[in-house]
Design an enzyme around this catalytic site. Structure first.
Site, PDB file in Angstrom:
ATOM      1  N   CYS A 381      -1.846  -5.770   2.138  1.00 20.63           N
ATOM      2  CA  CYS A 381      -0.842  -5.055   1.265  1.00 20.63           C
ATOM      3  C   CYS A 381      -0.022  -5.876   0.279  1.00 20.63           C
ATOM      4  O   CYS A 381      -0.836  -6.148  -0.594  1.00 20.63           O
ATOM      5  CB  CYS A 381       0.187  -4.282   2.341  1.00 20.63           C
ATOM      6  SG  CYS A 381       0.911  -3.068   1.889  1.00 20.63           S
ATOM      7  N   HIS A 507      -3.206  -1.658   6.439  1.00 26.22           N
ATOM      8  CA  HIS A 507      -2.982  -2.787   7.238  1.00 26.22           C
ATOM      9  C   HIS A 507      -4.029  -2.714   8.420  1.00 26.22           C
ATOM     10  O   HIS A 507      -3.676  -2.029   9.293  1.00 26.22           O
ATOM     11  CB  HIS A 507      -1.628  -2.393   7.995  1.00 26.22           C
ATOM     12  CG  HIS A 507      -0.639  -2.758   7.023  1.00 26.22           C
ATOM     13  ND1 HIS A 507       0.147  -3.997   6.753  1.00 26.22           N
ATOM     14  CD2 HIS A 507       0.221  -1.817   5.972  1.00 26.22           C
ATOM     15  CE1 HIS A 507       1.140  -4.045   5.889  1.00 26.22           C
ATOM     16  NE2 HIS A 507       1.126  -2.631   5.622  1.00 26.22           N
ATOM     17  N   GLU A 509      -4.552  -4.719  10.655  1.00 26.18           N
ATOM     18  CA  GLU A 509      -4.086  -5.314  11.960  1.00 26.18           C
ATOM     19  C   GLU A 509      -3.676  -4.361  12.910  1.00 26.18           C
ATOM     20  O   GLU A 509      -3.522  -4.611  14.257  1.00 26.18           O
ATOM     21  CB  GLU A 509      -2.914  -6.392  11.697  1.00 26.18           C
ATOM     22  CG  GLU A 509      -1.604  -5.851  11.068  1.00 26.18           C
ATOM     23  CD  GLU A 509      -1.413  -5.590   9.681  1.00 26.18           C
ATOM     24  OE1 GLU A 509      -2.745  -5.431   8.925  1.00 26.18           O
ATOM     25  OE2 GLU A 509      -0.422  -5.569   9.100  1.00 26.18           O
TER      26      GLU A 509
HETATM   27  N1  GLN Z   1       6.227  -4.104  -0.794  1.00 26.58           N
HETATM   28  C1  GLN Z   1       5.192  -3.439  -1.226  1.00 26.58           C
HETATM   29  C2  GLN Z   1       5.037  -2.039  -1.336  1.00 26.58           C
HETATM   30  O1  GLN Z   1       6.203  -1.415  -0.853  1.00 26.58           O
HETATM   31  C3  GLN Z   1       4.296  -3.918  -0.023  1.00 26.58           C
HETATM   32  C4  GLN Z   1       4.467  -3.153   1.351  1.00 26.58           C
HETATM   33  C5  GLN Z   1       4.004  -3.733   2.453  1.00 26.58           C
HETATM   34  O2  GLN Z   1       3.174  -4.856   2.501  1.00 26.58           O
HETATM   35  N2  GLN Z   1       3.479  -3.233   3.684  1.00 26.58           N
HETATM   36  O3  GLN Z   1       4.093  -1.492  -1.817  1.00 26.58           O
END
Ligand code: GLN
Length: 541
Positions: A381, A507, A509
């Protein structure tokens, strides 16, 4: 009829109610039962999504896009249960629902009160999980008995005991038996008080799980039994396990907890089957190869801030029979002292998800180090955003490239907001959330890892890769290996000329389990093992 197990806690918080609830789920599944797990959190936030990692630890995202407590991650890692937004309720969500109904006139003419309206709402949340397919619902009450804010939850589970019949309901209380070093004694008094509080609230616990540093003698068990009014055989000793939480179910089996639960709830057993779990533990404990993965983040001093990632790295190690040590690197330290000092010698580098500008430049430097030194890199992400920023700046020569999250007026917004996110002002639950399908390009690392074209992964973010930069990235060797089905959004980028450089918008994970490690984590660890020939071969862990 669906049976119910309620897990409460006493004396202190952080005793591992979530891990114990998950372990009980695993054991009951082993006996052939279909289970569901659920957590009640007594705080007033509607969900933890608006809390920072310092306050709350990781936010676990479910398939249906709920932002939930990290205990749901333990539930999914230990059991086959798939959690959803009904599996995590807070005081805030309960009140929100009751107040919304009140405004809709659903209680017209009535005074709305904690008992019965709030407690009914809590009971409805529990009953909702008791579907015909579910044999047992395990509900964990967060916080500890005696807290002002947990009272309505304790009252609701007391009422359910009467309504469903005591033979269908089991109360398990997790407590602490502290050891006083100076006196060389373990003390049962705090447990007596905590069970006393439960009994005052009208609940007689059926089973006590006692967290302890020292073994409980027969005499101590008898004392607890007498003072707490719980059968001696139902006083379960749980000594601290380190380093692997996956051993907790075995401690409980050794104490006969699964058999006691089956007996008290009048449930049958198909014979206990834990082979898969035991095999996994065997590999975990006997792996001789050790590698070190650097996790570059902002909340490294909190184990719980990146809980699912730490666990997924261990899982990736299991599929390669390798022990994974995580070196937690504060991105601010890289900003101050350079990447080399902190990353040299690591076999792989991972950048987790995150929010806000602090620490970003250190993470971008870490990506540069991984790319240039051909160290396997895995970006999750925000870790993908950092990879895109670094590549744009240092390979595509777009010096001021950035994400509009960190610089709203950057001339090269390689990461930016989608049109539909631009006008959103409300903060709770408004990100791109939950499971979404993704299409993998052939002949890519991603496709090889998953072994299939269409996959589904969970999201939690607002910002996206800017499609304007797809061509220049591809021409310089950074390809988009995963896209949404309509080709509109970039989900995975990977470097061609590198041993293993994969960054994902989602994600992974949240979907890895010790008995079924996520393919990307397995492949990342595999690539990291091959990083250099200097892997330390140790005879024992
Ligand atoms: N801050 C970034 C976004 O909002 C990444 C979010 C994250 O890593 N979960 O897109």
């Amino acid at each position: 009829m669906t049976k119910h197990i309620f897990v409460t806690g006493g004396v202190v918080s952080s005793l591992g109610k979530g891990l114990n609830a998950a372990s009980i789920g695993l054991l009951l599944e082993g006996h052939g039962h279909k289970i569901s797990l659920q957590k009640f959190d007594p705080y007033v936030n509607v969900d933890p999504g608006t809390m920072g990692p310092f306050e709350h630890g990781e936010i676990y995202v479910t398939e249906d896009g709920a932002e939930t407590d990290l205990d749901l991650g333990h539930y999914e890692r230990f059991t086959n249960a798939v959690t959803n937004r009904d599996c995590n309720c807070t005081t805030g969500s309960i009140y929100y629902s009751v107040i919304t109904k009140e405004r809709q006139g659903k209680y017209l003419g009535k005074t709305i009160q904690v008992i019965p309206h709030i407690t009914n709402e809590i009971k409805d949340c529990i009953r909702k999980l008791a579907t015909p397919e579910t044999d047992i619902v395990i509900s964990e009450i967060g916080g500890i008995v005696g807290d002002i804010e947990s009272q309505p939850f304790v009252e609701a589970i007391r009422q359910l005991g009467r309504e469903l019949g005591r033979e269908n309901v089991l109360y398990i209380h997790l407590t602490l038996i502290p050891y006083l070093r100076a006196a060389d004694e373990i003390k049962t008094k705090p447990t007596q008080h905590s069970v006393g509080m439960l009994r005052q609230a009208g609940i007689e616990p059926d089973i006590l799980i006692c967290r302890t540093e020292k073994a409980l003698s027969d005499e101590i068990k008898e004392k607890i039994s007498l003072f707490c009014n719980v059968d001696k055989e139902s006083i379960i000793e749980e000594q601290d396990v380190k380093p692997y939480i996956y051993e907790i179910p075995l401690l409980l089996v050794r104490e006969g907890l699964d058999k006691i639960i089956l007996k008290k709830l009048h449930l049958h057993s198909n014979g206990s089957r834990l082979d898969k779990w035991l095999n996994m533990l065997e590999i975990l404990k006997n792996s001789k190869t050790i590698i070190e993965i650097a996790l570059v983040g902002k909340y490294i001093e909190h184990q719980s801030a990146y809980e699912s990632i730490y666990e997924s790295l261990i899982h990736g190690g299991i599929s390669n029979a390798t022990k994974v040590n995580v070196k937690r690197v504060e991105s601010g330290d890289i900003e101050k002292e350079g990447a080399e000092k902190h990353l040299q010698g690591c076999h792989g580098i991972l950048i987790p998800g995150g929010f806000g500008e602090r620490g970003i430049e250190g993470k971008v430097e870490a990506v540069k180090y991984a790319r240039e030194n051909k160290v396997p890199y895995f970006g999750l992400c925000l870790g993908m955003h950092c990879a895109a920023i670094e590549f744009a700046r240092n390979v595509c020569n777009l010096k001021d490239a950035n994400s509009t999250e960190f610089n709203a007026s950057t001339p090269e917004p390689v990461i930016c907001l989608l049109e539909e996110q631009k006008d959103i002002e409300k903060m709770g639950g408004t990100m791109r959330l939950g499971a979404q399908p993704c299409k993998l390009e052939s002949n890519t690392i991603a496709r090889k890892c998953y072994g299939q074209e269409i996959i589904s992964e969970r999201h939690r973010h607002r910002y996206e890769f800017n499609n304007k930069y797809r061509d220049i990235f591809a021409s310089k060797g950074m390809i988009c290996s995963g896209l949404t089905i309509d080709n509109e959004l970039v989900e995975i980028i990977e470097l061609k000329d590198h041993p293993w450089f994969v960054a994902v918008q989602f994600h992974p994970e949240f979907k890895s389990k010790p008995t079924s490690p996520h393919p990307l984590f397995s492949a990342f660890i595999k690539a990291s093992i091959n990083t250099d020939s200097n892997i330390s071969q140790k005879n024992s862990i």
